[in-house]
Design a protein around this motif. Structure first.
Motif, mmCIF file in Angstrom:
data_model
loop_
_atom_site.group_PDB
_atom_site.id
_atom_site.type_symbol
_atom_site.label_atom_id
_atom_site.label_comp_id
_atom_site.label_asym_id
_atom_site.label_seq_id
_atom_site.Cartn_x
_atom_site.Cartn_y
_atom_site.Cartn_z
ATOM 1 N N ALA A 1 -0.936 2.642 -7.890
ATOM 2 C CA ALA A 1 -0.483 3.474 -6.773
ATOM 3 C C ALA A 1 -0.821 4.934 -7.005
ATOM 4 N N ILE B 1 3.860 7.641 -12.527
ATOM 5 C CA ILE B 1 2.776 8.614 -12.727
ATOM 6 C C ILE B 1 2.552 9.413 -11.446
ATOM 7 N N THR C 1 -4.146 5.328 11.372
ATOM 8 C CA THR C 1 -3.344 4.694 10.325
ATOM 9 C C THR C 1 -2.560 3.518 10.879
ATOM 10 N N ILE D 1 -2.488 4.832 0.044
ATOM 11 C CA ILE D 1 -2.119 3.778 0.984
ATOM 12 C C ILE D 1 -3.367 3.154 1.598
ATOM 13 N N GLN E 1 4.756 10.172 -9.178
ATOM 14 C CA GLN E 1 5.828 11.163 -9.061
ATOM 15 C C GLN E 1 5.561 12.367 -9.950
ATOM 16 N N PHE F 1 -5.038 0.856 -0.858
ATOM 17 C CA PHE F 1 -4.315 -0.416 -0.984
ATOM 18 C C PHE F 1 -4.601 -1.326 0.205
ATOM 19 N N ALA F 2 -4.525 -0.737 1.412
ATOM 20 C CA ALA F 2 -4.771 -1.549 2.608
ATOM 21 C C ALA F 2 -6.177 -2.134 2.554
ATOM 22 N N LEU G 1 3.733 4.227 -10.034
ATOM 23 C CA LEU G 1 4.560 5.029 -9.134
ATOM 24 C C LEU G 1 5.207 6.181 -9.897
ATOM 25 N N TRP H 1 -1.403 10.847 -1.039
ATOM 26 C CA TRP H 1 -0.634 9.656 -0.685
ATOM 27 C C TRP H 1 -1.349 8.833 0.377
ATOM 28 N N ALA I 1 2.603 14.377 -8.635
ATOM 29 C CA ALA I 1 2.962 15.063 -7.386
ATOM 30 C C ALA I 1 3.846 16.267 -7.693
#
Lengths: 291, 324
Positions: A40, A107, A270, A229, A109, A232-233, A105, A225, A112
């Motif tokens: 992620a 990492i 999106t 996403i 955070q 991933f999609a 996740l 971000w 970010a």
């Protein structure tokens, strides 16, 4: 002829975004296919490369090409360090994809948070000096040479990635591990070395995507971000572990974003990704290009 | 049913006593009382997440999105003239059904893909909160949400805290009843080995869907109460970070244990408020915490201390199923 202008501009944007999406999704799918790590943090790595490029080219005043090579090169020792410290602890854990996902996740955070207190303080929009000067006309549509160079480099990188995976010894070993790690191990493939190599290669490709994106567009911290996403999609639709799927679906996503953005907003694009993802999952849960 | 309550009776009584004592003890300081109320609200959420992650083995990162849909729906209905107590069941049911609708394709997938998909779904829900400005007031959010009516007056202060305590106790009782029922045991069977469960005649997808609906109801009820309690909702209130935090509370306390989620909530829910002065490094601390949990405490605090508790939830479900 405005229609022609819109057509060529949409085509070019679709191609440019498609190449970048393909690179990032390929990097994500290489890592997921080998070590089962759904990373992620890929969007943060992507942004990290873009920000590092900005620092090298703007703050340190390096030539953009030198800065780009430096950033992409630096991703290798950074990946190796991360692999050494955290990633390799989970190689033998059952259900490690959940552990890896949560780890990534965390990492996300951390990065970010670091970005917002460092780069976020300086500016909310980052722009890299152009790779080269001048403008080329594609029909009636003017394209900066810099963006054109980014596109050509991206296509070349994708071609190189395909060649590596198809023809080189390491690429063949990676694909063998994708398909059946036990059989690969029996045939003398060092699976752990392949894990390490895949992690480095995947992150390298993601970093290259970030560098090319930074050359083609100005960017802000929120790109990370949405890139995570989107990647991933793309991976879910294309079939996890399939680089061909990542590139094919990545191109489709690029063109979708370009076309929908021309008529509506990127947010609507999106939404259309989500619709496509849910539809594909209903019809073919393993993804379009899964073996 | 009574068996379940007897088995966890002492825990429930202790929890209820603590939940009701908390608002009364903190009544002198409105700020601390508010943090306590938020923690009680989080117990409702972690009870739902505990059912989904701890027992059904699903990791829904769209949890906060469902809470948000419910919160916005409740606020919208209240703006349209409904009382909070009418809006609550409608909004909660609506949000849970939307959640199941969005989760349906992903729930058919084995294991981990559901988590990936739910992350994408959560992100799109957040985008929708920003995008549909006339329903949600976009990024600005909706402020000054009126408190619910309660016996003629507005429900606020200690009264609202006590209602939240009741809600939290109710959520824990519901969790205990669900987990100890045959349905809960089937969920554990699905979590442990869905192929075996399938062979034993359990309809895996249906069990997951039912669990997801019930877990979503917990999310939605919490979300509907969140709006009037805090008095402000925005897309940021219900972003993926909230889903992650709620998940972290369950994982930190110990998945698959009834009280682990509560321990995790008590320890973690006040954290954002205590870190308020360090808001710049809050994200970094959270990230380190997440990594620390996954590296050092894969079973959570309770799971790590008593391996017995975790093992106890695992085998009876399978054994009973095999006997049936």
């Amino acid at each position: 002829m405005p229609t022609e202008l819109v057509l060529i501009s949409t085509l070019f944007t679709g191609l440019m975004l498609g190449v970048i999406f393909s690179l990032v999704a390929a990097g994500v799918t290489i890592i997921y296919g080998s070590i089962w790590m759904p990373n992620a943090a890929n969007g943060q790595f992507f942004l990290l490369a873009a920000l590092a490029l900005w620092s090298a080219a703007v703050s340190w005043g390096l030539h953009p090409v030198v800065a780009a090579l430096l950033v992409i090169g630096a991703s290798v020792p950074a990946s190796l360090l991360l692999e050494q410290v955290l990633i390799r602890r989970f190689y033998d854990v059952p259900n490690r994809n959940v552990s890896y996902f949560v780890l990534s996740l965390g990492i996300t955070q951390i990065l970010a948070g670091l970005f917002s207190v460092t780069y976020g303080v300086w500016s909310d929009q980052f722009q890299i000096p152009p790779l080269m000067a001048g403008i080329t006309f594609l029909g009636p549509f003017p394209v900066s040479n810099s963006r054109l160079a980014a596109l050509v480099t991206g296509v070349a990188l994708l071609a190189a990635l395909f060649a590596l995976l198809r023809y080189h010894k390491y690429g063949r070993a990676i694909r063998a591990v994708f398909q059946n790690r036990d059989a690969a191990s029996l045939r003398g493939v060092n699976v752990r070395a392949i894990y390490r190599l895949s992690f480095v290669l995947g992150n390298l490709v993601v970093a290259a995507g970030g560098v090319l994106y930074a050359f083609a567009y100005s960017f802000d911290l929120s790109v990370s971000w949405s890139m995570s996403i989107t990647a991933f999609a793309i991976m879910i639709i294309g079939g996890p572990g399939s680089v061909v799927g990542a590139v094919a679906v990545g191109m489709v996503f690029g063109f979708t974003q370009a076309i929908v953005s021309a008529f509506a907003s990127p947010t609507v694009a999106t939404f259309s990704y989500l619709g496509a993802m849910l539809l594909i999952l209903l019809m073919k849960p393993s993804g379009l290009f899964a073996r | 049913m009574t068996d379940a309550l007897r088995k966890h009776g002492r825990g429930l009584v202790v929890f209820a006593a603590a939940a009701y004592a908390l608002p009364l003890l903190l009544a002198g300081n409105r700020y601390f009382a508010f943090i306590g109320g938020i923690a009680l609200l989080h117990v409702v959420w972690t009870a739902g997440m505990s059912l989904l992650y701890g027992y059904a083995g699903l990791m829904p990162l769209m949890f906060a999105g469902i809470a948000g849909i419910s919160a916005y729906a409740a606020v919208g209905l209240m703006a349209a003239g409904f009382s909070f107590w009418t809006a609550l069941p409608i909004a909660a049911l609506f949000a849970a059904l939307v959640g199941v609708g969005l989760g349906l394709p992903a729930l058919r997938l084995k294991g981990f893909y559901f988590t990936l998909c739910s992350l994408v779904i959560q992100t799109v829900i957040t985008l929708a909160f920003v995008y549909f400005v006339n329903l949600t007031n976009g990024d600005t959010g909706i402020s000054q949400i009126a408190p619910p009516a309660w016996f003629g007056g507005p429900l606020q202060g200690v009264g609202f805290d006590l209602v939240l305590a009741t809600l939290a106790v109710g959520a824990m009782v519901a969790l205990v009843l669900i987990v100890e029922a045959p349905f809960g045991r089937r969920l554990v069977a699905v979590r442990e080995d869905d192929e075996l469960a399938e062979m034993l005649g359990i309809d895996v997808v249906r069990q997951k869907l039912a669990a997801f609906f019930v877990g979503s109801l917990f999310a939605a009820v919490g979300g509907a109460f969140y709006a009037p309690y805090v008095g402000f909702v925005s897309p940021r209130s219900f972003d993926v970070l909230l889903s992650l935090n709620i998940w972290l509370m369950v994982a930190f306390g110990g998945r698959g244990t009834i009280w682990g989620a509560v321990v995790g909530t008590v320890l973690l829910a006040p954290l954002p408020f205590l870190l308020q002065d360090y808001y710049k490094v809050k994200d970094v601390i959270y990230g380190l915490l997440i990594i620390g949990v996954i590296v050092l405490l894969p079973g959570g605090i309770l799971g790590g201390l008593g391996g017995r508790a975790a093992a106890g939830t695992k085998s009876p479900g399978l054994r009973r199923k095999e006997a049936a």
